[in-house]
Scaffold this active site. Structure first.
Site, PDB file in Angstrom:
ATOM      1  N   LYS A 118       0.674  -1.130  -0.221  1.00 65.50           N
ATOM      2  CA  LYS A 118      -0.013  -0.040  -0.058  1.00 65.50           C
ATOM      3  C   LYS A 118       0.708   1.176   0.020  1.00 65.50           C
ATOM      4  CE  LYS A 118      -3.688  -2.363   2.777  1.00 65.50           C
ATOM      5  NZ  LYS A 118      -4.718  -2.678   1.668  1.00 65.50           N
ATOM      6  N   GLU A 202      -3.193   6.337   8.478  1.00 66.27           N
ATOM      7  CA  GLU A 202      -4.410   6.731   7.960  1.00 66.27           C
ATOM      8  C   GLU A 202      -5.462   7.814   8.713  1.00 66.27           C
ATOM      9  OE1 GLU A 202      -6.518   4.388   4.570  1.00 66.27           O
ATOM     10  OE2 GLU A 202      -4.663   4.522   3.522  1.00 66.27           O
ATOM     11  N   ARG A 294      -5.916  -7.687 -10.075  1.00 70.27           N
ATOM     12  CA  ARG A 294      -6.399  -8.902 -10.335  1.00 70.27           C
ATOM     13  C   ARG A 294      -7.934  -8.806 -10.542  1.00 70.27           C
ATOM     14  NH1 ARG A 294      -9.574  -9.609  -5.642  1.00 70.27           N
ATOM     15  NH2 ARG A 294      -8.566  -8.530  -3.819  1.00 70.27           N
TER      16      ARG A 294
HETATM   17  P1  ADP Z   1     -12.291  -8.541  -3.275  1.00 69.07           P
HETATM   18  O1  ADP Z   1     -11.734  -7.276  -3.091  1.00 69.07           O
HETATM   19  O2  ADP Z   1     -12.213  -9.156  -4.633  1.00 69.07           O
HETATM   20  O3  ADP Z   1     -13.706  -8.706  -2.856  1.00 69.07           O
HETATM   21  P2  ADP Z   1     -11.333  -9.944  -0.996  1.00 69.07           P
HETATM   22  O4  ADP Z   1     -10.588  -8.709  -0.204  1.00 69.07           O
HETATM   23  O5  ADP Z   1     -12.628 -10.369  -0.490  1.00 69.07           O
HETATM   24  O6  ADP Z   1     -11.213  -9.266  -2.645  1.00 69.07           O
HETATM   25  O7  ADP Z   1     -10.483 -11.025  -1.207  1.00 69.07           O
HETATM   26  C1  ADP Z   1     -10.616 -12.064  -2.280  1.00 69.07           C
HETATM   27  C2  ADP Z   1      -9.963 -13.408  -1.710  1.00 69.07           C
HETATM   28  O8  ADP Z   1      -8.627 -13.204  -1.778  1.00 69.07           O
HETATM   29  C3  ADP Z   1     -10.612 -13.845  -0.519  1.00 69.07           C
HETATM   30  O9  ADP Z   1     -10.387 -14.874  -0.619  1.00 69.07           O
HETATM   31  C4  ADP Z   1      -9.329 -13.317   0.459  1.00 69.07           C
HETATM   32  O10 ADP Z   1      -9.224 -14.004   1.657  1.00 69.07           O
HETATM   33  C5  ADP Z   1      -8.253 -13.339  -0.348  1.00 69.07           C
HETATM   34  N1  ADP Z   1      -7.124 -12.395  -0.025  1.00 69.07           N
HETATM   35  C6  ADP Z   1      -7.068 -11.004  -0.376  1.00 69.07           C
HETATM   36  N2  ADP Z   1      -6.009 -10.685   0.007  1.00 69.07           N
HETATM   37  C7  ADP Z   1      -5.442 -11.185   0.796  1.00 69.07           C
HETATM   38  C8  ADP Z   1      -4.023 -11.637   1.448  1.00 69.07           C
HETATM   39  N3  ADP Z   1      -3.108 -10.570   1.556  1.00 69.07           N
HETATM   40  N4  ADP Z   1      -3.740 -12.666   2.193  1.00 69.07           N
HETATM   41  C9  ADP Z   1      -4.444 -13.667   1.959  1.00 69.07           C
HETATM   42  N5  ADP Z   1      -5.388 -13.831   1.306  1.00 69.07           N
HETATM   43  C10 ADP Z   1      -6.070 -12.814   0.723  1.00 69.07           C
HETATM   44  P1  ADP Z   2      -7.636  -4.459   2.006  1.00 65.34           P
HETATM   45  O1  ADP Z   2      -6.364  -4.582   1.574  1.00 65.34           O
HETATM   46  O2  ADP Z   2      -7.775  -5.275   3.433  1.00 65.34           O
HETATM   47  O3  ADP Z   2      -8.939  -4.317   1.164  1.00 65.34           O
HETATM   48  P2  ADP Z   2      -8.204  -1.664   2.363  1.00 65.34           P
HETATM   49  O4  ADP Z   2      -7.320  -0.433   2.430  1.00 65.34           O
HETATM   50  O5  ADP Z   2      -8.957  -1.797   0.958  1.00 65.34           O
HETATM   51  O6  ADP Z   2      -7.606  -2.864   2.763  1.00 65.34           O
HETATM   52  O7  ADP Z   2      -9.329  -1.362   3.322  1.00 65.34           O
HETATM   53  C1  ADP Z   2     -10.412  -2.381   3.319  1.00 65.34           C
HETATM   54  C2  ADP Z   2     -11.759  -1.729   4.204  1.00 65.34           C
HETATM   55  O8  ADP Z   2     -11.388  -1.018   5.346  1.00 65.34           O
HETATM   56  C3  ADP Z   2     -12.370  -0.478   3.485  1.00 65.34           C
HETATM   57  O9  ADP Z   2     -13.322  -1.005   2.412  1.00 65.34           O
HETATM   58  C4  ADP Z   2     -13.055   0.221   4.412  1.00 65.34           C
HETATM   59  O10 ADP Z   2     -14.059  -0.203   4.847  1.00 65.34           O
HETATM   60  C5  ADP Z   2     -12.187   0.146   5.574  1.00 65.34           C
HETATM   61  N1  ADP Z   2     -11.030   1.168   5.635  1.00 65.34           N
HETATM   62  C6  ADP Z   2      -9.911   1.426   4.848  1.00 65.34           C
HETATM   63  N2  ADP Z   2      -9.269   2.463   5.198  1.00 65.34           N
HETATM   64  C7  ADP Z   2     -10.054   3.468   5.853  1.00 65.34           C
HETATM   65  C8  ADP Z   2     -10.027   4.626   6.489  1.00 65.34           C
HETATM   66  N3  ADP Z   2      -8.932   5.394   6.239  1.00 65.34           N
HETATM   67  N4  ADP Z   2     -11.002   5.183   6.990  1.00 65.34           N
HETATM   68  C9  ADP Z   2     -12.013   4.342   7.247  1.00 65.34           C
HETATM   69  N5  ADP Z   2     -12.136   3.057   6.807  1.00 65.34           N
HETATM   70  C10 ADP Z   2     -11.318   2.585   6.153  1.00 65.34           C
END
Ligand code: ADP
Ligand code: ADP
Ligand code: MG
Length: 499
Positions: A118, A202, A294
């Protein structure tokens, strides 16, 4: 340009099937890989060929880079589609595929590497005009400095793992007094979960909505966006309900977000399908969160409203073809909603509830799409993600899509495991969802397990009344048989409640 002659799908379940279907439509033979737990799986049966890559734990099968590349060599497949999860965002895998002389249906290892962190992602887009959540632009090395920055930003803040994903590796800190403890925990969690203890800060956006933009880029520098998906209904920072388009974006904000997403993709030389995630505050200001390099779980809603098969585009792009779709040709048709049907118990904190699908009858009909990987009688393996299916409803308007979804949920018959279906029905009926005025706190604000009780539905209240009257009548003259019959009735009733 190299044509894909035979495609190996390095995944399982619904996404493996979904990818193979498009390949088949394109006349490309497919190879499935499977673990010993998936011998009977539908993706194995659907593929033209299948190779077992190891024992059930994914670390010994679906994550085994060498075994997967070997399966390509054995079957003569010249390309690999990684799907989502597993190795899909693993730069080493993409590189190994390339080094073996095979086509990776996805972006370059370099793009994956940048966006997989990130912090590297934020650095890559820094010279573009992309709004970012206030915070620290680099990994925290000096805690006192970070504490000062947090005070300036204002609490609550979020400590995030740079390598985090899947909703894991995030910690909210409400006030300065909790800062040190929050940091200690965040660093140790990030180290154990991702093997990388880098964390950053953040501002915690209160009342945030999660809105993401689908992008497609080819290997010739053309990048377009396919509008947004709204994914604000989440539990444990993970999506359960997604829709396209978002009910709050104006055409101006949509096009501005689209422009930003295309620039984020350009910043890392992106090609393939990707998703740029933004967080949107209650004033509709948006900020870049991260890019997923992806195909996304929720990609079908975009396919439904644009008419574009994203997997087909990914295959063309991987072959080196230039994009034929122009930004100005794209428009939004109707509205699509997806719910994720997980084998989880919404009445018990959404804990996984794996078991055998004793009854499994999927809904059908106009505007209904079910992407799944199961049949009645199959067991949901404990080793993998407990998602059973994605149910997608498409209508001319959002209201129509919601009504179709409720109808489809009511038709879906699943017994043997608890599922997120009753929860999703609750969401579809909730005023906040229907009005479009909700944020990522939807579950915390509105949902308690007792809301899944039958009293919430008029039809079921009526049914309960009928049942009570029936029980009363029948318990009078013949209590012995009445008892047996009523037990059957009430178990059927229970099945109905939780289907
Ligand atoms: P999307 O944004 O497509 O909804 P998700 O966050 O739900 O993605 O993740 C999709 C799949 O990938 C899930 O099975 C989740 O557990 C897996 N996944 C995503 N990021 C990671 C990670 N850093 N480590 C392990 N599994 C991950
Ligand atoms: P991941 O890699 O696990 O998907 P993200 O950065 O995409 O991580 O964050 C996943 C979720 O966490 C977001 O969809 C939101 O609901 C919450 N989130 C992430 N960053 C923030 C933020 N700065 N403030 C509030 N909620 C957040
Ligand atoms: Mg994310």
């Amino acid at each position: 340009m190299t044509k894909i002659q035979k495609l190996l799908v390095a995944n399982r379940g619904e996404i493996a099937l979904r990818i193979m279907r498009t390949a088949r439509e394109m006349g490309i033979p497919t190879v499935a890989i499977y673990s010993e737990a998936d011998r009977q799986s539908l993706h194995v049966r659907y593929a033209d060929e299948a190779v077992c890559v190891g024992p059930p734990p994914s670390s010994e099968s679906y994550l085994k880079i060498d075994a997967i590349i070997e399966a390509c060599q054995k079957t003569g497949a010249n390309a690999i589609h990684p799907g989502y999860g597993f190795l899909s965002e693993n730069a080493n895998f993409a590189r190994a595929v390339r080094n073996a002389g095979l086509i990776f249906v996805g972006p370059s290892p370099e793009s994956i590497e940048i966006m997989g962190s990130k912090l590297a992602a934020k650095a890559a887009v820094a010279s573009y005009n992309i709004p970012m959540v206030p915070g620290t632009p680099e990994a925290i090395t000096d805690r006192e400095e970070a504490k000062k920055t947090s005070a300036q930003i204002g609490y609550p803040i979020l400590i995030k793992a740079s390598a985090g994903g899947g909703g894991k590796g995030m910690r909210i800190v409400e006030q300065e007094a909790d800062f040190d403890e929050g940091m200690n925990r965040a660093v140790s969690e990030a180290t154990s979960a991702f093997g990388d203890g880098s964390v950053f800060i953040e501002k915690y956006v209160t009342s945030p909505r999660h809105v993401e933009i689908q992008v497609l880029g080819d290997q010739h520098g053309n990048i377009i966006h396919l509008f947004e998906r709204e994914c604000s209904v989440q539990r444990r920072h993970q999506k359960v309900v997604e829709e396209a388009p978002s009910s709050v974006l104006t055409p101006e904000i949509r096009s501005e977000m689209g422009r930003c997403a295309v620039e984020v993709a350009r910043a890392c030389g992106y090609y393939g399908a990707g998703t740029v995630e933004f967080i949107v505050d209650d004033q509709l200001n948006f900020y870049f969160l991260e890019m997923n390099t992806r195909l996304q779980v929720e990609h079908p809603v975009t396919e439904q409203i644009t008419g574009i098969d994203l997997v087909k585009q990914m295959i063309y792009i991987a072959e080196g073809k230039p994009l034929e779709i122009k930004q100005e040709d794209l428009k939004i048709n109707g509205h699509a909603i997806e719910i994720r049907v997980y084998a989880e118990d919404p009445a018990n904190n959404f804990l996984p509830d794996v078991g055998t699908l004793e009854t499994y009858v999927r809904p059908q009909g106009n505007g209904i799409r079910v992407d799944d990987g199961f049949e009645q009688g199959m067991a949901i393996p404990i080793y993998y993600d407990p998602m059973i299916a994605k149910l997608v409803a498409t209508g001319a308007t959002r209201a129509e899509a919601i009504e179709k979804m409720i109808r489809a949920i009511d038709e879906y018959r699943i017994t043997g495991v608890q599922t997120t279906l009753p929860f999703c029905r609750f969401v579809m009926q909730h005023e906040a969802f229907r009005s479009g005025q909700f944020d990522t706190h939807f579950v915390n604000h509105y949902f308690t397990p007792d809301q899944l009780s039958p009293e919430t539905s008029a039809e079921e209240t009526q049914l309960a009344g009928v049942l009570a009257a029936w029980l009363f009548q029948n318990s009078q003259p013949k209590p012995e048989t009445g008892g047996v019959v009523s037990a059957q009735r009430s178990s059927k009733w229970k099945e109905r409640r939780f289907r």
